[in-house]
Design an enzyme around this catalytic site. Structure first.
Site, mmCIF file in Angstrom:
data_model
loop_
_atom_site.group_PDB
_atom_site.id
_atom_site.type_symbol
_atom_site.label_atom_id
_atom_site.label_comp_id
_atom_site.label_asym_id
_atom_site.label_seq_id
_atom_site.Cartn_x
_atom_site.Cartn_y
_atom_site.Cartn_z
ATOM 1 N N LYS A 1 0.845 -1.200 0.000
ATOM 2 C CA LYS A 1 0.000 0.000 0.000
ATOM 3 C C LYS A 1 0.879 1.248 0.000
ATOM 4 O O LYS A 1 1.896 1.296 0.705
ATOM 5 C CB LYS A 1 -0.912 -0.014 1.233
ATOM 6 C CG LYS A 1 -1.870 1.171 1.307
ATOM 7 C CD LYS A 1 -2.775 1.095 2.537
ATOM 8 C CE LYS A 1 -3.757 2.260 2.582
ATOM 9 N NZ LYS A 1 -4.674 2.193 3.743
ATOM 10 N N SER B 1 -9.483 2.377 2.562
ATOM 11 C CA SER B 1 -8.546 3.088 1.738
ATOM 12 C C SER B 1 -7.508 2.204 1.051
ATOM 13 O O SER B 1 -6.816 2.688 0.149
ATOM 14 C CB SER B 1 -7.817 4.134 2.589
ATOM 15 O OG SER B 1 -7.053 3.527 3.605
ATOM 16 N N SER C 1 -10.082 0.339 6.705
ATOM 17 C CA SER C 1 -9.432 0.436 5.396
ATOM 18 C C SER C 1 -8.799 -0.838 4.843
ATOM 19 O O SER C 1 -8.460 -0.883 3.658
ATOM 20 C CB SER C 1 -8.385 1.545 5.416
ATOM 21 O OG SER C 1 -9.025 2.788 5.349
HETATM 22 N N1 LIG Z 1 -8.045 4.797 7.167
HETATM 23 C C1 LIG Z 1 -9.242 4.264 7.443
HETATM 24 O O1 LIG Z 1 -9.328 3.148 7.886
HETATM 25 C C2 LIG Z 1 -10.505 5.079 7.195
HETATM 26 C C3 LIG Z 1 -11.648 4.427 6.725
HETATM 27 C C4 LIG Z 1 -12.802 5.149 6.494
HETATM 28 C C5 LIG Z 1 -12.834 6.527 6.747
HETATM 29 C C6 LIG Z 1 -11.677 7.157 7.224
HETATM 30 C C7 LIG Z 1 -10.515 6.434 7.448
#
Ligand SMILES: NC(=O)c1ccccc1
Length: 476
Positions: A66, A141, A165
């Site tokens: 990632k 993400s 994410s």
């Molecule tokens: N980085 C995350 O996990 C994330 C997921 C959804 C919304 C904001 C952050």
């Protein structure tokens, strides 16, 4: 007496000395070339080809990293114009461990802009399409990681998870993704968002590959990561993943099914019930406070992110460990020169958190962290009776990629409504894994993810239950 403030003399000398001293930086062990930018595939930011050791648990396996994780010499932009042009000088600890275990790194996978989105539409390099339906989101993400693994471009990938994410793209791409127990996998060399909710973990097509990658990356990192403690337990997951789930107690969490799309809820529930055939006891369990998990996560994620990722240039103060100075400097420069390049979700975090801090100081952050303690003990209480609890990873099946110019309101709603089952476990640190539980009816058939949550540092049982889920498909 000169006009010089003598009381500062010693301190200035100390700063001067720190300026002159050489601090340790991580060593880069395996040679590489910088690779090239991939403009063809929506899921790659940069392609490279880094070969690790000859032998090891990951020998012959191809890996995507990632793009919020540093790979020395290969550009990293963390999905954001803010970081474009940045080239890290270090390998994250997980990267070194993957190479030491014989993995072959094929590149940096696209992620959402500063990783602050669960929907694959915010990366500065463009949206990432869902492998099952190109009009839909791959989830984020860790969007590129999810898509590349699902399309068999790589065997396994590294993801990061502060609110869901890893599990969101795993669920929507139909693969396996594990947010490990907080502190099990070192976060060293990965761009921080909020120290208390930052996690990194494995994504794979099969549970066995997921277990192998976890085995390779788990374990204490010599004090570099303040999220860890020295005796982090990490059994040989790959050897034990097939040991079965006879006698395991599985709780279907009632509150995890509230307002979930009907067919998705049905697929997840039915798949959980089939685990009886593997010898598990499966029954319903209720924990009302689960409904407040997202609310409790929110002040931590908002104000904590503002403090560490934004005002602290990704690092902030008040922790021991390894600070990535080039990354800190790159962020400081961009935030100051081009704050308008911040993605919309992060701008909302900044405005909201600044407002809350000015009017309430750190009252809400502190109260939310106290509530996290309560939330953690409540999950621990039902996890005394149940080895794992299960629920749909997300309340909705794969959503459409938004059309251009959607409103701020839509953006926020998309981001935050979705993570009510995933985000609570970023706050508490319990391990949480998403595995495919089946597909929705109708066309296109969309993957439905089941989330399995277990005891602290019992990531092994999650993998064993997920392997049992996988086997219910193989037996057919
Ligand atoms: N980085 C995350 O996990 C994330 C997921 C959804 C919304 C904001 C952050």
């Amino acid at each position: 007496m000169s006009g010089k403030p003598e009381f500062c003399d010693g301190t200035c000398k100390d700063y001067q000395r720190v300026y002159e001293l050489t601090a340790p930086t991580p060593t880069v062990k395996y040679p590489r070339t910088p690779g090239y930018r991939d403009t063809q595939d929506d899921s790659w930011y940069y392609r490279c080809d880094i070969k690790g050791a000859e032998k090891g648990l990951l020998a012959g396996k191809t890996v995507a990293i990632k793009d919020n994780v540093t790979v020395a010499g290969v550009p990293m932009m963390n999905g954001s114009k803010l970081l474009e042009g940045f080239v890290p000088d270090r390998d994250a600890t997980v990267v070194t461990r993957i190479l030491d275990a014989g993995g072959r790194i094929l590149g940096k996978s696209v992620c959402e802009d500063l990783c602050f989105s669960g929907n694959s539409c915010t990366s500065s390099t463009g949206p990432v399409k869902n492998p099952h339906d190109p009009t839909r989101s791959a989830g984020g993400s860790s969007s590129g990681s999810g898509s590349l693994v699902a399309r068999k471009v790589v065997d396994v990938a590294i993801g990061g998870d502060q609110g869901g994410s890893i599990r969101i793209p795993a669920s929507w791409c139909g693969i396996v993704g594990l947010k490990p127990t907080y502190g099990l996998v070192p976060y060293t060399g990965i761009m921080p968002i909020e120290k208390t909710i930052d996690h990194a973990g494995p994504m794979a097509r099969t549970v066995e590959d997921c277990a192998a990658l976890l085995e390779v990356i788990a374990g204490y990192d010599d004090g570099n990561d303040p999220r860890q403690f020295p005796a982090v337990p990490h059994p040989p997951y790959s050897k034990l993943v097939n040991d079965g789930i006879k006698g395991k107690k599985i709780g279907i969490l009632t509150e995890g099914f509230v307002d979930v799309e009907e067919d998705l809820a049905r697929v997840v529930r039915q798949r959980a019930l089939t685990l009886k055939e593997a010898g598990a006891e499966v029954s319903d369990v209720s924990l009302p406070i689960h409904m407040d998990g997202l609310a409790i996560w929110t002040p931590v994620a908002f104000e904590g992110t503002y403090q560490m990722m934004i005002k602290g240039n990704g690092h902030g103060y008040n922790w021991k460990g390894s600070y990535d100075l080039p990354l800190q400097e790159a962020l400081a420069g961009s935030y100051n020169l081009r704050p308008f390049d911040c993605p919309l979700p992060v701008k909302i975090v900044m405005i909201f958190s600044e407002y809350m801090q000015r009017n309430y100081q750190n009252k809400f952050y502190g109260k939310a962290q106290n509530l996290v303690q309560h939330l953690t003990r409540e999950y621990n209480r039902i996890l005394k009776d149940y080895d794992v609890i299960v629920m749909p990873t997300l309340p909705a099946k794969v959503v459409k990629l938004p059309s251009k110019g959607h409103s701020v309101y839509e953006t926020l709603k998309l981001e935050l409504d979705m993570i009510r089952n995933t985000a609570p476990f970023n706050a508490t640190g319990h391990p949480a894994l998403s595995v495919n539980a089946g597909f929705s009816e109708g066309l296109p058939a969309l993957p439905c993810g089941m989330m399995i949550v277990g005891r602290m540092f019992d990531d092994l049982t999650l993998l064993q239950v997920a392997r049992a889920v996988e086997k219910t498909f193989e037996d057919k």
